[in-house]
Design an enzyme around this catalytic site. Structure first.
Site, PDB file in Angstrom:
ATOM      1  N   LYS A   1       0.860  -1.186   0.000  1.00 20.91           N
ATOM      2  CA  LYS A   1       0.000   0.000   0.000  1.00 20.91           C
ATOM      3  C   LYS A   1       0.898   1.239   0.000  1.00 20.91           C
ATOM      4  O   LYS A   1       1.914   1.273   0.700  1.00 20.91           O
ATOM      5  CB  LYS A   1      -0.884  -0.016   1.247  1.00 20.91           C
ATOM      6  CG  LYS A   1      -1.884   1.120   1.337  1.00 20.91           C
ATOM      7  CD  LYS A   1      -2.760   0.985   2.589  1.00 20.91           C
ATOM      8  CE  LYS A   1      -3.809   2.078   2.683  1.00 20.91           C
ATOM      9  NZ  LYS A   1      -4.652   1.932   3.907  1.00 20.91           N
TER      10      LYS A   1
ATOM     11  N   SER B   1      -9.765   2.052   3.166  1.00 17.33           N
ATOM     12  CA  SER B   1      -8.896   2.839   2.320  1.00 17.33           C
ATOM     13  C   SER B   1      -7.906   2.020   1.497  1.00 17.33           C
ATOM     14  O   SER B   1      -7.371   2.526   0.510  1.00 17.33           O
ATOM     15  CB  SER B   1      -8.108   3.837   3.174  1.00 17.33           C
ATOM     16  OG  SER B   1      -7.184   3.158   4.020  1.00 17.33           O
TER      17      SER B   1
ATOM     18  N   SER C   1      -9.869  -0.416   7.274  1.00 16.80           N
ATOM     19  CA  SER C   1      -9.296  -0.188   5.940  1.00 16.80           C
ATOM     20  C   SER C   1      -8.663  -1.414   5.295  1.00 16.80           C
ATOM     21  O   SER C   1      -8.292  -1.358   4.121  1.00 16.80           O
ATOM     22  CB  SER C   1      -8.253   0.938   5.991  1.00 16.80           C
ATOM     23  OG  SER C   1      -8.906   2.183   6.034  1.00 16.80           O
TER      24      SER C   1
END
Lengths: 495, 95
Positions: free
Chosen positions: A78, A153, A177
């Site tokens: 990420k 997210s 997330s």
């Protein structure tokens, strides 16, 4: 499944047996990203040359002997995790040209284990969002239904694993997330205990909640990755110095009665997770999954989390408060964007930050600044920290009566792009089932457990007490040995 | 909770964020709705409850007092918007 699209465990076996090389596997991942990601937008940066060089090094290490168990397995990180020498943007204009000077602890640990980094995944800006629509680099599409969001997210990591672009990817989970996008995209997502994995090099959003974790197709793969990532780190004062369990070994242990591998396990079912707020198709899939846990020998017990309904207001005080403090470092002086025109220093700060941050980040900075401002601190931040303890106490009491807590990961399956974009309160309420684990610091997973009638994945969420990741992963693994929801793949062109 | 444009301007000032009048008008009802959600907390009885700041309730460990990082000024300043002679450049603050 054999070949380059196998799971982490499968690839590790194939690589160890020299049936495939890491260069072949990595090239297959890069080719698939090149073929499919223009439609998904899961990656913000792909490092093909670096990945192939790392793959060749992994192959050489395998040939010499003594390579790590994950040597040569391609993964993605990420883009909130620092990767030395590569852009680390947090999907923000503020950091659009920022190149990380060092590796995050979990990135270094996975590199030491021999994994090959193919690229950085898209996300909601600074990890603030539940749909991945708040990215400076554009929204990510759900591989199952391109009109739908992948969740957020960590939406890029979830979509990349769901679309079989990479077998695994890291994520971070501050209020859900990892788990919510795992649920929306039909993959397995693990948020470890707060303190189990170091936050060093994770660009801070809400420091008392941020937790690095992983996405993969199976609990077995999550166990392999967590084993490599977890452990104390002196550079994160909230990292807990405690031995790391043998997660993969726990999963491999043979149950006494193979027909009832979950015999003796008590699964807590909180009424608060099974109420009116849950979509009918989601409720039916989760009920069926709980039935499967019973069939595997588990017994279910009713438990209560009476104050978990307050999770959303507690979270949306604490997370923005900590964010407004953490993001004050972005001032256009030491790194990141700087406005081109300004009158003086204060004006440079104001313009730099207005230009560099997107709408949701600005909104949360305003909320956080307000709740921390003179005269409001006690009424909001301190009050929220007190209610946070009450919610953690509810989980502790519930775990006095059960070993894991089950429920839906999210109230609905993936929603359509744009559906909640103009209504922050509706977007925030979507996090109702995932925030509790962050407030209490507990490990939790989302595992695939079904589909809606129109083909959107549904996730089962499991919580365990702090540091009981081995138990959590074992329950998920037994469920996946008996079901095939996790093995379903979206209809995309084969590699 | 009702917010006025002055409230939004005051918060934005504290946050060092430029907010245009149009943006202020748009964000004001959103913030009011969000604070409507947050204000649920006021009704919760928290008498005698200690605030929870860290979920594992552990204490920051002390490390050995020795230098662990060498000089990385060049590396760390390579990502800065404006530097000269090892210094960060900012607009003049003293007349």
């Amino acid at each position: 499944m054999g070949g380059p699209l196998d799971t982490v465990a499968g690839l590790a076996r194939q690589l160890a047996a020299r049936e495939v090389s890491s260069v072949e596997v990595t090239r297959a991942a890069l080719d698939r990203i090149a073929a499919l990601d223009h439609a998904l937008n899961a990656f913000v940066n792909v490092d093909g040359d670096g990945a192939l060089a790392a793959a060749a090094a992994a192959d050489a290490a395998r040939a010499r002997g003594g390579a790590g168990p994950l040597a040569g397995v391609p993964i993605a990180h990420k883009d909130v995790l620092m990767t030395a020498g590569l852009p680390t943007t947090c999907a923000s204009r503020m950091l659009a040209t920022f190149v990380a000077p060092y590796d995050a602890h979990v990135v270094a640990r996975l590199k030491d284990a021999g994994t090959v980094l193919v690229g950085k995944t898209n996300m909601d800006e600074f990890a603030m969002g539940s749909s991945n629509e708040n990215s400076h680099f554009g929204a990510v599409r759900n591989p199952w239904q391109p009109a739908c969001v992948p969740g957020g997210s960590s939406g890029g990591s979830a979509a990349a694993v769901a679309a079989r672009l990479v077998p695994a990817a890291t994520g971070t989970d501050t209020g859900g997330s990892i788990r919510q996008p795992a649920s929306y995209t039909g993959v397995t997502g693990l948020k470890p205990t707060y303190g189990r994995c170091s936050r060093y090099g994770l660009v801070a959003f809400a420091s008392s909640l941020d937790t690095p974790g992983v996405f993969a197709r199976t609990a077995e793969d999550c166990a392999l990755l967590l084993g490599a990532m977890a452990g104390p780190d002196a550079r994160d004062s909230t990292s807990v110095d405690r031995p790391v369990d043998d997660y993969a070994g726990s999963l491999a242990a043979r149950p006494a009665d193979p027909s009832r591998p979950l015999a003796g396990l008590r699964v807590g079912l909180p009424a608060e997770f099974f109420g009116d707020g849950v979509d009918g198709e989601v409720a039916r899939a989760v009920d069926a999954a709980v039935g499967e846990l019973r069939r595997l020998g588990a017994q279910t017990v009713d438990v209560a989390l009476p104050r978990v309904g307050l999770s959303v207001p507690v979270y949306y005080v604490i997370a923005p408060a900590e964010a407004s403090s953490n993001l004050s470092r972005f001032d256009g002086v030491r790194y990141g964007h700087r406005a081109a025109e300004y009158r003086d220093l204060a004006d440079m700060y104001r313009r730099t930050r207005a230009e560099g941050f997107g709408a949701e980040v600005r909104r949360r900075i305003l909320i956080g600044t307000y709740v921390l401002s003179h005269g409001y601190y006690d009424a909001y931040y301190l009050k929220a920290q007190k209610v946070r303890r009450l919610i953690a106490d509810d989980f502790r009491a519930a775990f006095g009566r059960c070993d894991v807590i089950a429920g839906p990961t999210a109230p609905t399956a993936a929603f359509r792009l744009g559906d909640k974009a103009d209504d922050p309160v509706q977007m925030y309420l979507n996090d109702i089932f995932t925030i509790g684990a962050n407030l209490a610091g507990l490990p939790a997973m989302s595992i695939p457990c079904g589909f809606t009638g129109d083909g959107r994945p549904i996730g089962l969420q499991l919580h365990a007490p702090a540091f009981a990741e081995a138990r959590l992963l074992t329950v998920a693994h037994r469920f996946q040995q008996a079901t095939d929801w996790h093995a379903r793949a979206p209809a995309l062109p084969p590699a | 909770m009702k917010l006025t444009p002055d409230d939004v301007a005051r918060i934005a000032g504290l946050a060092r964020l430029e907010v245009t009048p149009e943006e202020s008008l748009a964000v004001q009802p959103q913030l009011e709705a969000i604070f409507g959600l947050l204000d649920q907390l006021a009704a919760v009885d928290t008498t005698g409850v200690a605030p929870l700041a860290h979920p594992q309730e552990c204490f920051a460990p002390l490390r050995e007092d020795r230098v662990t990082e060498g000089d990385q000024r060049e590396l760390l300043q390579s990502v800065a918007p404006a530097v000269e002679d090892g210094l960060y450049l900012v607009p003049k603050v003293i007349e």
